[in-house]
Design a protein around this motif. Structure first.
Motif, PDB file in Angstrom:
ATOM      1  N   SER A  98     -51.585 -24.092  -3.973  1.00 18.67           N
ATOM      2  CA  SER A  98     -51.541 -22.682  -4.475  1.00 18.67           C
ATOM      3  C   SER A  98     -51.970 -23.008  -6.066  1.00 18.67           C
ATOM      4  O   SER A  98     -53.054 -22.447  -6.493  1.00 18.67           O
ATOM      5  N   ASP A 144     -56.146 -19.286   0.583  1.00 18.83           N
ATOM      6  CA  ASP A 144     -54.873 -20.008   0.325  1.00 18.83           C
ATOM      7  C   ASP A 144     -53.800 -19.620   1.646  1.00 18.83           C
ATOM      8  O   ASP A 144     -53.239 -18.410   1.630  1.00 18.83           O
ATOM      9  N   GLU A 145     -53.968 -20.652   2.378  1.00 18.93           N
ATOM     10  CA  GLU A 145     -53.202 -20.551   3.694  1.00 18.93           C
ATOM     11  C   GLU A 145     -53.271 -18.752   4.256  1.00 18.93           C
ATOM     12  O   GLU A 145     -52.059 -18.395   4.473  1.00 18.93           O
TER      13      GLU A 145
HETATM   14 MG    MG Z   1     -48.979 -22.252  -1.843  1.00 17.90          MG
END
Ligand code: MG
Ligand code: ADP
Length: 226
Positions: A44, A165-166
């Protein structure tokens, strides 16, 4: 289109460890790269630094020829709005706005006339197979459809780079993989470069290339992580 050289980022704290340690990365226009890393590996942080949400301590990040480190906060925000799209796990649709308006809103906030913004929203909704759901509220849509719309929204302004992000939360259900398929389709359709950070190899395999983030640096994926 993206050239990252020697980027470092640390956070103050008891450990004070370097999250990004002399990191290098190069991405061509239209290229889709997955970055695989375990929890706390700095995924992140890397995306936030690349997207100009957090400043690097040192090193160079050049996006479409612009060194973002020397931009003022105002210019950096402007570049981010025009050229970068974000897809976060917790990036929900606004509940009181229709699907179409959810996609059109960021464009309108950026000065695009309403009719044009809604046309672009319709185009994206058609592309993701939800062309007849423009007026539906999020509460009237399935979770899968909401996921697809949140991907489409990141492409509304035709960004040069999309950072994810994921987005599927690391749980690679069939639903999550469908979302990543939409991400891939949109990247190719718009000739947009993409970076997906994830802890799931299955998710990472949807990209053209897989890199591993470990000890603050990137390296080619060799078949295993951790
Ligand atoms: Mg993360
Ligand atoms: N704003 C912050 N302040 C202090 N430490 C942070 C901050 N953001 C991230 N970290 C630390 O940096 C490391 C990497 O975090 P993160 O980038 O969120 O990793 P990942 O996304 O791979 O789980 C973690 O050890 C985390 O605690």
């Amino acid at each position: 289109m993206l050239q990252v050289t020697g980027v470092c980022k640390s956070f103050a704290g008891p450990q004070g460890q370097k999250v990004l340690d002399n990191l290098n990365l190069s991405i061509h226009p239209g290229e889709y790269v997955a970055i695989l890393g375990i929890t706390h590996s700095g995924k992140s942080t890397l995306l936030n630094v690349l997207g100009g949400l957090v400043r690097a301590d040192s090193g160079s990040i050049v996006i479409e020829g612009t060194e973002i480190g020397i931009l003022s906060d105002h210019d950096l925000t402007s570049l981010r709005r025009r050229r970068i799209g974000f897809i976060f796990q917790a990036f929900h649709l606004l509940p009181h706005l229709s699907a179409g308006l959810n996609i059109a809103l960021p464009l309108q906030l950026d000065g695009v006339p309403r009719t044009e913004a809604l046309q672009r929203a319709q185009e994206l909704m058609d592309q993701i197979g939800l062309g007849d759901r423009m007026l539906a509220l999020p509460s009237e849509l399935s979770h899968t459809h909401i996921q697809r719309i949140s991907v489409a929204r990141a492409f509304a302004h035709k960004p040069a780079l999309v950072l994810a992000d994921e987005p599927t939360g690391g749980m690679e259900s069939e639903m999550g993989l469908k979302m990543l398929q939409v991400l891939r389709e949109q990247l190719k359709l718009n000739h947009t470069s993409g970076i997906l950070v994830t802890c799931s190899l299955e998710a990472a395999r949807t990209a053209d290339q897989i890199l591993v983030l470990e000890n603050g640096q990137l390296s080619p994926f060799q078949g295993q992580i951790g």
